[in-house]
Structure formats: C-alpha cells, structure tokens
Design an enzyme around this catalytic site. Structure first.
Site, PDB file in Angstrom:
ATOM      1  CE1 TYR A 108      44.915  25.186  24.135  1.00  0.00           C
ATOM      2  CE2 TYR A 108      43.165  23.672  23.533  1.00  0.00           C
ATOM      3  CZ  TYR A 108      44.291  23.967  24.269  1.00  0.00           C
ATOM      4  OH  TYR A 108      44.788  23.041  25.152  1.00  0.00           O
ATOM      5  CD  GLU A 196      48.161  24.072  25.362  1.00  0.00           C
ATOM      6  OE1 GLU A 196      47.169  23.915  26.089  1.00  0.00           O
ATOM      7  OE2 GLU A 196      49.206  24.630  25.742  1.00  0.00           O
TER       8      GLU A 196
END
Length: 385
Positions: A108, A196
């Site tokens: 991530y 993101e």
C-alpha cells in the site's frame, strides 16, 4: 473532486509511474478490438464507480479472455451496492479492462495533504489490497508515515524512508523512486489532495506495478486545473449537489430529518451539531454564502424540499454582507412559491435582523422565529415530533 481509476492511471503514466496495462470501455461497440489489445489470456474486469468495495459487490472479476465479452455486457448497467455507495448503489456506466498479472507481493502506498501538520504525508505499508484503516487498527507496526515539508523538495533520504518497508531489489527500487516522485509531482502540480495506490504489487516477473489507483483533487483549485475538471463524471455525483453548484451553493445530502439553510460553513457545522445535541439529525449541509440572492434562497428551498426525509427546516442566518430583511423577503416568497407544509424555524441575527423578523411575522405563514441558535434547535425538534 474524485476521478475514476482509469483516469488516475493515465495521469500516473503521464508522470512516469509504472502502471498496469489496461483500457477503458465506455460502450460495447468496439469491444472486440479493445479485448484484443490485452496480452494476457485472463482479463480483470473492473467496474468504474466512485466508491470502494467494488470487489465484494461483484464489480471486479477475473475471467478468461474468451468469456470476457459476455461478462462485460452483464456488468454494464449493473447496480453495485458497497459500504460507500449507500443502499441505492451506483450504476456501472464504464468498465476498465486490465491485463492479469501473477502477483508475488502486495503493498500500500498513498500521498496526501496532512492538514494537521501542514505537510505532505506518504503512507507506506506491507499490507496491500485491504483497507488501510483495518491495518492501522490491527497491525500499526506494518505502516510507516513519512512527512515532507512543503517548503522543501522531495529528496533521496525522504524517498528511502518511504520505500524501505517494501524491501525492494535494485531494479524495483528504481521504479519505486519514479513512482514516489510521480505522486509528489501530481500532488503539487495538479492540486491533488489524495493519491492512493492499493495495491502496489510485485509480479512473479519481479516488476513493480500500480494495480489500482485512486485520486481526489481540491475543488477550490479546479478553476486553474481545466485538464482535471474535464475528467469530472456527473453520473457519479448526487443530482442535488450538482444542482446546488449551479447556484453557487455548498450542499451535501445527509440522512437526517431536519433540513438546514445557513450562511457560512462554520455556522452551518455549529447548526448541525446543535440539532444533534437536541436529539435529531440534520438532513443536509447547506451553506448559501455571505450574499445570497432571492434566486439562491429559492434554489436552496427547492433542494431541501426535494429530500423526502425532511420533516422540518431550520434557517440560521447571521447578517453581515447579507441583510436579514432581504433574506426574509426571499424566504417568504420561496415558502409561498413551494406551498410549504412542514415546520420552518428561522433565527436571524446581524444586519437589519429586526426588519427581517417583522417581515417573517407579518407574512401570514406559519414561520417560527427563534431568539438564538439553541432556541431555534429546540423549536424545530419540538415541531416535528
């Protein structure tokens, strides 16, 4: 403003980031040509909606190339209901076809404006493909945050701090450096507020790739970013919020029963808080601004009344630039025009508030005046019970 995954990936490519291979499908007319552009024998079909949780709702599927056409046609027009869409869901009107990859690791990575520290924050985690919030709760040691001073440029030390948790080899680190620089430059040059990448993956071929991407942009900066504004998809936005923007109104629909009309965002938040304090829920956030016209007041009324859950309306106005008598006249005209049948409580303060109160009291309408905000909240809560 949110944009779709396929649009975010195009921006990432423009800034030199390593991105998965894929193509957007807006209709089924040239489906065969698009499918043939995908090199892998399996294809990931991804519904393009502005909401997370697509996979659990059936909006992300891994299929054989031969079955792809049928699956795409079945997904078009489907209503996806996720934890972010609400019970009404969102209709799938565009689909992203992505090459399938054999994945070895998932990470991530995000970049955002941290308002508390007034810095740019990079969040890195070895746990990709899941909600970062759940990782933060269960395994906070698997997340690192690196903050960059806005007065300084991104440097080698910063980048090493951001990517060290991934334990990359030499070639992967080169790609990671390109990616981190891309995120930083997009945030600065395009006025993004959040970028993101989830997941960021290493394939079995040892390649680092952005497999999914999300971007949000600062609404207040869109006037200087026409190339971003043109990416806006009105199909993904609430129709009432779109209508509000035409009149320069800041409107967000909520789930309560008391409609609010206020001038000033801070006063609007305080009004919503005091409604909750008195045992009810606000139906909306609605800021008409400092100098609302009669047309804007009428539009605000129409927006509030379009919500079938609204049982009463609380109007809280502090007259500065806006004169309370002018607003009161606009309220009276709007109430008569829309044949208002639900309780309406008005609290006026500031410029010409006495004249405004006289207009409301002499209107012949069932409008309750309030002396202060707490009085207004108690009256509207009592009126709808």
């Amino acid at each position: 403003m949110n944009i779709h995954e396929h649009q975010a990936k195009e921006i990432l490519k423009e800034f030199g980031a390593p991105v998965s291979n894929g193509f957007v499908v807006l209709d089924t007319n040239e489906l065969d040509k698009i499918i043939q552009k995908i090199k892998s024998q399996k294809i990931v079909i991804k519904a393009q909606i502005h909401a997370g949780g697509r996979g659990k709702a059936g909006g992300v599927k891994l299929v054989d190339k031969l079955d792809c056409k049928t699956e795409i046609k079945n997904m078009f027009g489907k209503i996806l209901v996720t934890h972010q869409t609400g019970p009404e869901g969102k209709e799938v009107k565009r689909i992203y076809l992505q090459e399938a990859y054999d994945i070895e690791k998932e990470f991530y990575l995000s970049c955002l404006i941290d308002r508390q520290s007034s810095k740019i924050a990079f969040i890195s985690s070895t746990e990709g493909g899941v909600d970062i919030e759940s990782v933060a709760k269960k395994s906070p040691e698997k997340i690192i945050t690196t903050k960059i001073d806005l007065k300084k440029n991104l440097n080698e030390t910063d980048i090493n701090d951001i990517v060290k948790i991934f334990q990359l080899d030499k070639n992967q680190k080169k790609d990671a450096i390109r990616l981190v620089n891309a995120l930083y430059n997009i945030l600065i040059q395009k006025d993004a507020s959040l970028i993101e990448i989830n997941p960021l993956v290493i394939t079995k071929q040892k390649k680092l790739l952005c497999l999914d991407a999300k971007m949000n942009f600062d609404d207040n900066a869109l006037f200087r970013r026409p190339e971003i504004f043109k990416l806006r998809d009105l199909n993904e936005e609430d129709s009432a919020e779109i209508e509000a923007s035409k009149f320069g109104l800041a409107y967000i629909k909520l789930n309560g029963s008391i409609g609010c009309m206020v001038n000033g965002a801070g006063l609007a938040m305080a009004t919503m808080d005091i409604i909750k304090l008195n045992g009810e829920e606000p139906a909306n956030f609605l800021d008409v601004g400092g100098g609302a016209s009669k047309d804007q007041v009428a539009a605000a009324f129409k927006l509030i009344l379009s919500d079938k859950n609204v049982k009463g309306i609380l109007i809280n106005i502090f007259g500065g630039i806006m004169r309370c008598d002018v607003l009161a006249q606009g309220l009276v005209e709007a109430a008569k025009e829309f044949d208002l049948k639900i309780p309406l409580v008005v609290r006026l303060a500031g410029t010409n508030f006495k004249e405004g109160k006289d207009i409301l009291d002499g209107s012949g309408l069932k409008i309750l005046s309030a002396s202060d905000l707490n009085d207004a909240a108690k009256k509207i809560v009592g009126a709808i019970k």
